[in-house]
Write a protein that holds these residues in place. Structure first.
Motif, mmCIF file in Angstrom:
data_model
loop_
_atom_site.group_PDB
_atom_site.id
_atom_site.type_symbol
_atom_site.label_atom_id
_atom_site.label_comp_id
_atom_site.label_asym_id
_atom_site.label_seq_id
_atom_site.Cartn_x
_atom_site.Cartn_y
_atom_site.Cartn_z
ATOM 1 N N PRO A 28 0.797 -1.236 0.000
ATOM 2 C CA PRO A 28 0.000 0.000 0.000
ATOM 3 C C PRO A 28 0.829 1.286 0.000
ATOM 4 O O PRO A 28 0.315 2.344 -0.405
ATOM 5 C CB PRO A 28 -0.819 -0.098 1.308
ATOM 6 N N SER A 29 2.089 1.232 0.440
ATOM 7 C CA SER A 29 2.850 2.467 0.631
ATOM 8 C C SER A 29 2.965 3.321 -0.630
ATOM 9 O O SER A 29 2.719 4.534 -0.581
ATOM 10 C CB SER A 29 4.243 2.146 1.195
ATOM 11 N N PRO A 30 3.345 2.757 -1.792
ATOM 12 C CA PRO A 30 3.418 3.597 -2.991
ATOM 13 C C PRO A 30 2.059 4.108 -3.471
ATOM 14 O O PRO A 30 1.994 5.035 -4.274
ATOM 15 C CB PRO A 30 4.044 2.665 -4.043
ATOM 16 N N ILE A 31 0.968 3.482 -2.995
ATOM 17 C CA ILE A 31 -0.368 3.893 -3.422
ATOM 18 C C ILE A 31 -0.898 5.026 -2.546
ATOM 19 O O ILE A 31 -1.868 5.704 -2.907
ATOM 20 C CB ILE A 31 -1.348 2.695 -3.398
ATOM 21 N N TYR A 32 -0.272 5.246 -1.368
ATOM 22 C CA TYR A 32 -0.779 6.267 -0.461
ATOM 23 C C TYR A 32 -0.926 7.639 -1.112
ATOM 24 O O TYR A 32 -1.949 8.313 -0.915
ATOM 25 C CB TYR A 32 0.106 6.365 0.781
ATOM 26 N N PRO A 33 0.071 8.128 -1.902
ATOM 27 C CA PRO A 33 -0.151 9.424 -2.559
ATOM 28 C C PRO A 33 -1.371 9.425 -3.482
ATOM 29 O O PRO A 33 -2.061 10.453 -3.608
ATOM 30 C CB PRO A 33 1.153 9.638 -3.353
ATOM 31 N N ARG A 245 9.362 13.761 -9.733
ATOM 32 C CA ARG A 245 7.980 13.654 -10.209
ATOM 33 C C ARG A 245 7.663 12.316 -10.858
ATOM 34 O O ARG A 245 6.535 12.073 -11.258
ATOM 35 C CB ARG A 245 7.685 14.784 -11.208
ATOM 36 N N PHE A 246 8.658 11.466 -10.975
ATOM 37 C CA PHE A 246 8.445 10.121 -11.515
ATOM 38 C C PHE A 246 7.551 9.353 -10.560
ATOM 39 O O PHE A 246 7.890 9.161 -9.381
ATOM 40 C CB PHE A 246 9.797 9.436 -11.683
ATOM 41 N N ALA A 247 6.393 8.918 -11.013
ATOM 42 C CA ALA A 247 5.365 8.375 -10.113
ATOM 43 C C ALA A 247 5.830 7.145 -9.350
ATOM 44 O O ALA A 247 5.425 6.918 -8.211
ATOM 45 C CB ALA A 247 4.096 8.052 -10.907
ATOM 46 N N ALA A 248 6.687 6.345 -9.976
ATOM 47 C CA ALA A 248 7.128 5.111 -9.328
ATOM 48 C C ALA A 248 8.278 5.327 -8.358
ATOM 49 O O ALA A 248 8.701 4.379 -7.688
ATOM 50 C CB ALA A 248 7.544 4.088 -10.384
ATOM 51 N N ALA A 249 8.792 6.563 -8.253
ATOM 52 C CA ALA A 249 10.025 6.793 -7.496
ATOM 53 C C ALA A 249 9.890 6.404 -6.029
ATOM 54 O O ALA A 249 10.799 5.799 -5.448
ATOM 55 C CB ALA A 249 10.448 8.259 -7.616
ATOM 56 N N GLY A 250 8.772 6.771 -5.385
ATOM 57 C CA GLY A 250 8.607 6.449 -3.971
ATOM 58 C C GLY A 250 8.690 4.960 -3.714
ATOM 59 O O GLY A 250 9.395 4.501 -2.805
ATOM 60 N N GLY A 251 7.972 4.165 -4.520
ATOM 61 C CA GLY A 251 8.020 2.719 -4.359
ATOM 62 C C GLY A 251 9.386 2.144 -4.662
ATOM 63 O O GLY A 251 9.830 1.200 -4.008
ATOM 64 N N LEU A 252 10.083 2.731 -5.636
ATOM 65 C CA LEU A 252 11.408 2.217 -5.978
ATOM 66 C C LEU A 252 12.431 2.513 -4.889
ATOM 67 O O LEU A 252 13.322 1.697 -4.630
ATOM 68 C CB LEU A 252 11.855 2.799 -7.321
ATOM 69 N N PHE A 253 12.326 3.666 -4.237
ATOM 70 C CA PHE A 253 13.225 3.935 -3.117
ATOM 71 C C PHE A 253 12.970 2.951 -1.974
ATOM 72 O O PHE A 253 13.908 2.492 -1.311
ATOM 73 C CB PHE A 253 13.070 5.384 -2.629
ATOM 74 N N ILE A 254 11.705 2.628 -1.730
ATOM 75 C CA ILE A 254 11.385 1.605 -0.725
ATOM 76 C C ILE A 254 12.010 0.272 -1.124
ATOM 77 O O ILE A 254 12.625 -0.428 -0.304
ATOM 78 C CB ILE A 254 9.856 1.463 -0.571
ATOM 79 N N ALA A 255 11.889 -0.075 -2.420
ATOM 80 C CA ALA A 255 12.449 -1.337 -2.886
ATOM 81 C C ALA A 255 13.965 -1.361 -2.729
ATOM 82 O O ALA A 255 14.539 -2.383 -2.334
ATOM 83 C CB ALA A 255 12.066 -1.561 -4.356
ATOM 84 N N VAL A 256 14.619 -0.246 -3.029
ATOM 85 C CA VAL A 256 16.082 -0.171 -2.892
ATOM 86 C C VAL A 256 16.494 -0.410 -1.446
ATOM 87 O O VAL A 256 17.436 -1.171 -1.158
ATOM 88 C CB VAL A 256 16.608 1.186 -3.400
ATOM 89 N N LEU A 257 15.802 0.247 -0.494
ATOM 90 C CA LEU A 257 16.132 0.060 0.916
ATOM 91 C C LEU A 257 16.056 -1.418 1.291
ATOM 92 O O LEU A 257 16.967 -1.961 1.931
ATOM 93 C CB LEU A 257 15.183 0.868 1.800
#
Length: 415
Positions: A28-33, A245-257
């Protein structure tokens, strides 16, 4: 139902269960925005939605965390997976913030009930000559699942406006299938009667485990606090502070961590538990500093580097502390002790991020993040100094469990 899985296949299945359960919690985290724009609630409400998951999880850990020590691993895991399916089904059909709160509570109850049984089952199904595989699989499976949930959902969010309409139906079906499969793995616990006292809310750590358990607390709290920051606020930080502004960026940073977290867990297997914990705490301290600097200078590349450093630190500390705790337990109390460790972990995951969400409207998201990262840095440095003192003083249990503690228990399915 006839048993069809051997110990090796059962171990692999429990790893898959761990990965998917964790993926469902980060999905759900990347969907929150998107939810923020869709239903118009605040960042504070966002962290409340995140925190109620942990409230349900901790409630389950306190009451049902040791249930599999009594009923067996199989029935507890099967029931937990069906509850997890109900949680993702609520997400699938969500129509407002109330649905999100309900879905997160149900998810928390499912994960909290399953956590102790999964961690204990992986220890008990580990090869006799490789007892460290159980704690390592727990740590790496947890971090890889969190990475997969955040990363896949982030990419789906870039590809279309309704990633929730894809990811949650898939997870719901997967949990139903897994619930059936865990019923045919070997049972590693002889069933005992469940008394009302066994379900009384409590945190209990057996006397022989307490020194190792309490020594692990600072590192556990530091690592899971970083995890909470990313799961609750990283997409908002990336968008509003780093201006990506890349929409997937938040989820990708989570994935990187969490991919770095997985790598840290694998790296930890090459070192004694105390060394893994020490190195992980040092990397967490450095990672918090780099993340703060990235926000100061508005540098997404530095934020990426800080995510990798912090993720490695989380993986090293989590695996190191789990191995130390595992080495001090016995089969009779194992899921209870692991449940207590996860109570500490998830409190660290939720309470700092909830406090950040409450502070953000007054302080601003950027300033709140600086305070949060300073908290993580100080705690990580404290954990590193403590681990260093224990290493030099020799006040450490063997980095692997003794044979008497780790020999595979007689299966309850055996004659």
């Amino acid at each position: 139902m006839d048993q069809r899985f051997g110990r090796g296949a059962a171990f692999g299945l429990l790893v898959v269960v761990t990965v998917l359960l964790m993926a469902s919690t980060s999905a759900p985290s990347p969907i929150y925005p998107l939810y923020l724009r869709r239903w118009g609630f605040s960042v504070t409400m966002l962290t409340v939605v995140f925190a109620v998951y942990v409230a349900g999880l901790v409630a389950a850990l306190l009451t049902a965390g040791s249930l599999s020590d009594h009923l067996g691993r199989r029935p507890v895991l099967a029931g937990s997976l069906l509850v997890a399916a109900a949680g993702t089904a609520v997400f699938w059909t969500a129509g407002g913030v109330g649905s999100l709160v309900l879905a997160r509570v149900v998810q928390g109850l499912a994960t909290g009930t399953a956590t102790g049984a999964l961690a204990a089952g992986l220890v008990e199904l580990s090869p006799a000559d490789r007892p460290h595989r159980g704690p390592m699989a727990t740590a790496v499976g947890t971090s890889f699942g969190l990475a997969a949930g955040g990363g896949v959902t982030g990419v789906l969010g870039q590809a279309g406006p309704r990633p929730d309409a894809v990811v949650f139906p898939v997870l719901t079906g997967a949990f139903v299938v897994l619930a059936a499969l865990v019923l045919v793995i070997p049972e590693t616990v002889v069933r005992r009667a469940v008394t009302p006292a066994a379900l009384r809310p409590r945190i209990r750590v057996s006397r022989e485990t307490r020194p190792e358990f309490f020594a692990a607390v600072p590192a556990i709290v530091a690592g899971w606090s970083v995890t909470g920051l990313f799961l609750a606020l990283a997409p908002s930080l990336v968008r509003d502070v780093l201006h990506v502004r890349f929409a997937a960026a938040g989820g990708l940073f989570i994935a990187v961590l969490f991919l770095a977290n997985s790598a840290g867990g694998l790296w930890a297997a090459r070192h004694p538990a105390r060394v893994a914990t020490l190195r992980g705490a040092a990397l967490l301290t450095l990672g918090a500093a780099v993340l703060a600097a990235a926000l100061v200078f508005g540098a997404p590349a530095a934020f990426l580097g800080g995510s990798i450093i912090a993720g490695l630190g989380v993986g090293l500390t989590f695996t190191g502390t789990l191995r130390g705790i595992s080495g001090a337990t016995t089969a009779r109390t194992r899921s209870e002790v692991f449940s207590a460790a996860y109570v500490v972990s998830y409190a660290a995951l939720s309470l700092p991020s909830l406090a950040a969400g409450l502070a953000a409207p007054s302080w601003g998201l950027e300033t709140t993040s600086y305070v949060y990262l300073a908290f993580v840095g100080v705690l990580s440095l404290s954990a590193a100094l403590h681990a260093s003192r224990r290493t030099t003083s020799g006040k450490e249990l063997p980095c692997e469990p003794s044979p008497s503690r780790t020999a595979p228990p007689v299966s309850a399915d055996s004659p």
